[in-house]
Each structure stands twice: as structure tokens, then as C-alpha cells.
Scaffold this active site. Structure first.
Site, PDB file in Angstrom:
ATOM      1  N   SER A 115     -27.452   6.526 -17.654  1.00  0.00           N
ATOM      2  CA  SER A 115     -27.326   6.485 -16.198  1.00  0.00           C
ATOM      3  C   SER A 115     -27.419   7.847 -15.527  1.00  0.00           C
ATOM      4  O   SER A 115     -27.769   7.922 -14.355  1.00  0.00           O
ATOM      5  CB  SER A 115     -26.024   5.788 -15.809  1.00  0.00           C
ATOM      6  OG  SER A 115     -24.932   6.348 -16.495  1.00  0.00           O
TER       7      SER A 115
ATOM      8  N   HIS B  75     -29.425  -0.100 -15.874  1.00  0.00           N
ATOM      9  CA  HIS B  75     -30.536   0.571 -15.186  1.00  0.00           C
ATOM     10  C   HIS B  75     -31.904   0.143 -15.716  1.00  0.00           C
ATOM     11  O   HIS B  75     -32.923   0.689 -15.296  1.00  0.00           O
ATOM     12  CB  HIS B  75     -30.409   2.097 -15.317  1.00  0.00           C
ATOM     13  CG  HIS B  75     -29.189   2.636 -14.648  1.00  0.00           C
ATOM     14  ND1 HIS B  75     -29.121   2.889 -13.299  1.00  0.00           N
ATOM     15  CD2 HIS B  75     -27.967   2.932 -15.145  1.00  0.00           C
ATOM     16  CE1 HIS B  75     -27.920   3.343 -12.994  1.00  0.00           C
ATOM     17  NE2 HIS B  75     -27.203   3.371 -14.103  1.00  0.00           N
TER      18      HIS B  75
ATOM     19  N   LYS C 131     -27.683  -3.043  -9.024  1.00  0.00           N
ATOM     20  CA  LYS C 131     -28.671  -1.964  -8.995  1.00  0.00           C
ATOM     21  C   LYS C 131     -30.024  -2.553  -8.587  1.00  0.00           C
ATOM     22  O   LYS C 131     -30.196  -2.897  -7.436  1.00  0.00           O
ATOM     23  CB  LYS C 131     -28.633  -1.234 -10.327  1.00  0.00           C
ATOM     24  CG  LYS C 131     -27.315  -0.436 -10.395  1.00  0.00           C
ATOM     25  CD  LYS C 131     -26.938   0.113 -11.724  1.00  0.00           C
ATOM     26  CE  LYS C 131     -25.637   0.910 -11.544  1.00  0.00           C
ATOM     27  NZ  LYS C 131     -24.825   0.973 -12.737  1.00  0.00           N
TER      28      LYS C 131
HETATM   29  C1  PLP Z   1     -23.456   1.126 -12.988  1.00  0.00           C
HETATM   30  C2  PLP Z   1     -23.240   0.935 -14.441  1.00  0.00           C
HETATM   31  C3  PLP Z   1     -22.276   0.048 -14.916  1.00  0.00           C
HETATM   32  C4  PLP Z   1     -21.269  -0.591 -14.007  1.00  0.00           C
HETATM   33  O1  PLP Z   1     -21.809  -1.629 -13.277  1.00  0.00           O
HETATM   34  P1  PLP Z   1     -21.078  -2.064 -11.935  1.00  0.00           P
HETATM   35  O2  PLP Z   1     -21.565  -3.446 -11.696  1.00  0.00           O
HETATM   36  O3  PLP Z   1     -21.491  -1.096 -10.907  1.00  0.00           O
HETATM   37  O4  PLP Z   1     -19.603  -2.017 -12.220  1.00  0.00           O
HETATM   38  C5  PLP Z   1     -22.233  -0.206 -16.255  1.00  0.00           C
HETATM   39  N1  PLP Z   1     -23.052   0.428 -17.119  1.00  0.00           N
HETATM   40  C6  PLP Z   1     -23.964   1.319 -16.709  1.00  0.00           C
HETATM   41  C7  PLP Z   1     -24.856   1.981 -17.704  1.00  0.00           C
HETATM   42  C8  PLP Z   1     -24.072   1.610 -15.348  1.00  0.00           C
HETATM   43  O5  PLP Z   1     -24.946   2.527 -14.939  1.00  0.00           O
END
Ligand code: PLP
Length: 389
Positions: free
Chosen positions: A184, A212, A244
């Protein structure tokens, strides 16, 4: 005078706050107002947004907004947890849509990715199990293994040989290998094929977090695993998030019947919490349809990634090996990174500074994330504002 020998509760918090301020590590929340896709309204001004994760521009897509508004007319809250009456047709439809898209027998909804990881790792791991993870895995994966009380071992970033050594050293233990698909804060890909081969050879289960990757990579946006030709027979626990590229909120675990039944019965982050608003689940079914068909958006995004990488390296910036919309410009020093982010904001661009402890000490960076909602001109203008390194 306080007669108790007990240390003052707030004193430590004050001391920690002082340390954060001195090291340029203090964070503050800024309220953004609604803005058009690819933009953010911050501190009274509209900026081009290179800080979001709305990779396909779906968060503001007219069809998604319409689906959400239509469904919201029928009520807001789910009224209960999934097991106590809160599980609705809308949740069921979304779980089926994701399972069908990603190619798994079953899928289970969680409220957030953070809770999905914590809940899942807590449900499948116990005290005597081994959990082998990439050093740069997302906080929720590391925290989940710790909370489960498993023996958490971390290997050097993206080093499958190092992962192999950790597994081989403890071949008697039940083991789960866990990795982000796309990291991330770096944007690079995990060595998924090697990790899948390793898990098979070492008789370990493999969990991949596609937060992602989903929507962005692979055929029909099915993610990095699908792009590498890996599916349910190699990756026992597939995790994706809806906040996302899907433009909404929530998270999904895809797996086989046994795993999903285990989560329904044991995952505390699933059991002890209110189900997602049904209208949101209904809208996310539309988001899945849109993401599946977003080949043109993915192609445009690919062009922007190439354009940014070519342009930034020509300007002398050091790039990480990222084929994804996450492009990190590592500066190192936290104060210098903040200054650079402020300079870009003054020029009309939101490019957040990411500092420790989110990234390792000494590797503060600008995290630039590209979206299909950006135009070629936006990236050109950003490169102009970045200037020579
Ligand atoms: C954003 C993210 C999460 C968390 O997801 P949310 O739905 O925002 O809590 C988990 N793992 C990774 C790799 C992320 O980038």
C-alpha cells in the site's frame, strides 16, 4: 498534592505528543469537502487529488450514485448483526456477486478491510500456529496475527526465499503465509507465484490481501492473483476491500465453504458488529458490475502510470518498482517530505506525505496515487510542479 505513587495518566501522552512534534511526526486531520472526481476540496481550495484510492473514479460515478440513492430510499441501518437478523438480501447479493467475479465458491462481507483481516486471522489462527508475513504487510494483517496469539514471523520485503526459510525452520507447525498483493505504501507487487509455490511445497495455507489490486489489475479487474493466474486452489483466503477501486466501503473475504463457515462462527469482527447498511451493499453490487467492465478506465490508468514514471524519472526522481497506480517518491527525511507536500499543495496538488510509523524510519515519502479520473493534463501539470529532484 496527590498522595498516590501511581504515575499520572496524561503525563505520558503529553510526552509522546512532544516527541512527535519534535520529530515532524505529528499528524492532523483536515476536513475535505465534496469535490468532482479526481479532485479534493481542502483548506478552502480545490486541488487535484493524488492522495485517494479511487483508482477507477467510481466513488463519484453517476450510476453508482444513482444505485445508492435508489436503495437508500428503503431505509438506512441494517438494524442488527448478520447473525441476529441484520443479514439482508442486499448483503447476500453482494457476496454472490463478488464470489462470482473473483471465482470462489463463497464470499463473506465485513464492515472494513481492517476488521476483515483482524477477524479472519483471529478465527483461523491459534496460539501454536505459525504466521509468516512480509515485513511491509498492512497493519491489519500484522495486528490480526498478533491478536490471535500466533507465532508471527516477518520476512524481508518481497523475499520469497526468506519466507521459505521461516517456514522450513518450523515444519511441524500448522502455518499460514500472508501477503499484501500490492503493497500500500510502495505500490509494488508481491512475488505471488513464488509464494503460492512455496505454500504448496510447505503445506501452508496462503492468504492474500488485494485491497489495492482488486478493480485495478488482472482480467476484468479481478486483482493481482488473477493476473498471475492464481485462484481458489492456490490462495485459500482472498481478501478484497470495497473502499478503494470499488469506490464505496466494506470488505470481502472469498474462500471455500469450510473457511467461510469458520468465519461465520468464529470471526469476532464479523459476529459482534452491525451489518453494513443494506443500501451500501446494493450500491456495491453496481460497483462490482462497473469494475468488471472498466477495461477502458484500466487502460487509461495504465497510460497515466507510464506517463508519470517516464516523466518523474526524467526529472531525476527515484521511483520504486511499481506497476500500479501507487507511485512513491521516497525523500527520507520527514520534515523535508512535509515541505515538499506543502509546496505541491500551494501549486494545486494534494500529494500526501507518508511518514513513520506508517513507513519504515528514514523512508518518508510522497505517496502519489493515480486514478482513471485524472487526465493526461493533470499528470503533466503535477510533473511540472514536482520539478527537478
Ligand atoms: C486500505 C487497506 C486495508 C484496510 O481496508 P479498509 O476497508 O480501509 O479498512 C487493508 N489492507 C490493505 C493492504 C489496505 O491498503
Amino acid at each position: 498534592m496527590n498522595p498516590s505513587p501511581r504515575p499520572d495518566f496524561a503525563a505520558r501522552l503529553r510526552q509522546q505528543q512532544q516527541q512527535r512534534l519534535q520529530a515532524s511526526l505529528q499528524r492532523r486531520v483536515r476536513a475535505a469537502s465534496a469535490s468532482r472526481p479526481g479532485h479534493i476540496h481542502l483548506d478552502g481550495r480545490e486541488l487535484v487529488d493524488f492522495g485517494g484510492n479511487d483508482y477507477l473514479g467510481l466513488a463519484g460515478h453517476p450510476r453508482l450514485i444513482a444505485a445508492y440513492a435508489r436503495a437508500a430510499g428503503e431505509g438506512v441501518g441494517a438494524r442488527a448483526s448478520h447473525l441476529l437478523g441484520g443479514h439482508r438480501d442486499e448483503h447476500e447479493a453482494l457476496e454472490r456477486a463478488v464470489a462470482d467475479w473473483i471465482g470462489y465458491p463463497r464470499a463473506l462481507l465485513f464492515s472494513t478491510g481492517y476488521m476483515a483481516a483482524m477477524g479472519t486471522l483471529g478465527a483461523v489462527l491459534g496460539r501454536h500456529d505459525l504466521c509468516v508475513q512480509d515485513q511491509l504487510n498492512h497493519a491489519c494483517l500484522l495486528d490480526g496475527a498478533r491478536l490471535a496469539g500466533a507465532d508471527l514471523r516477518r520476512y524481508a520485503h518481497a523475499d520469497a526465499a526468506a519466507a521459505a526459510r521461516l517456514l522450513e525452520a518450523q515444519s511441524q507447525r500448522r502455518a499460514l503465509l500472508v501477503t499484501d498483493a500490492v503493497f500500500s505504501m510502495d505500490g509494488d507487487l508481491a512475488p505471488l507465484s513464488e509464494l503460492a509455490a512455496l505454500a504448496r511445497r510447505e503445506h501452508a495455507a496462503l492468504m492474500v490481501d488485494e485491497a489495492h489490486g482488486v478493480g485495478v489489475l488482472g482480467p476484468q479487474g479481478r486483482g493481482a492473483c488473477a493476473a498471475a493466474g492464481l485462484g481458489a486452489s492456490e490462495i485459500s483466503i482472498w481478501m478484497g476491500t470495497l473502499g478503494k477501486a470499488l469506490g464505496g466501503f466494506g470488505a470481502v473475504i472469498a474462500a471455500d465453504d469450510l473457511l467461510i463457515d469458520t468465519l461465520i462462527n468464529r470471526a469476532r469482527g464479523y459476529i459482534y458488529t452491525t451489518a453494513l447498511p443494506p443500501a451500501l451493499a446494493r450500491a456495491m453490487v453496481t460497483a462490482v458490475e462497473l469494475a468488471r467492465g472498466a477495461d477502458a478506465e484500466r487502460a487509461h490508468l495504465g497510460q497515466l502510470i507510464d506517463q508519470f514514471r517516464t516523466g518523474a524519472s526524467a526529472l531525476g526522481w527515484q521511483l520504486l518498482p511499481s506497476p500500479t497506480p501507487i507511485q512513491a517518491l521516497v525523500i527520507g527525511d520527514s520534515a523535508a517530505t512535509l515541505q515538499c507536500a506543502e509546496r505541491l499543495q500551494a501549486a494545486g496538488f494534494h500529494c500526501p506525505a507518508v511518514r513513520p510509523p506508517t513507513v519504515p524510519a528514514g523512508s518518508a515519502r510522497l505517496r502519489i496515487s493515480l486514478s482513471a479520473a485524472h487526465r493526461v493534463e493533470d499528470v503533466e501539470a503535477l510533473l511540472g510542479a514536482l520539478g527537478r529532484r
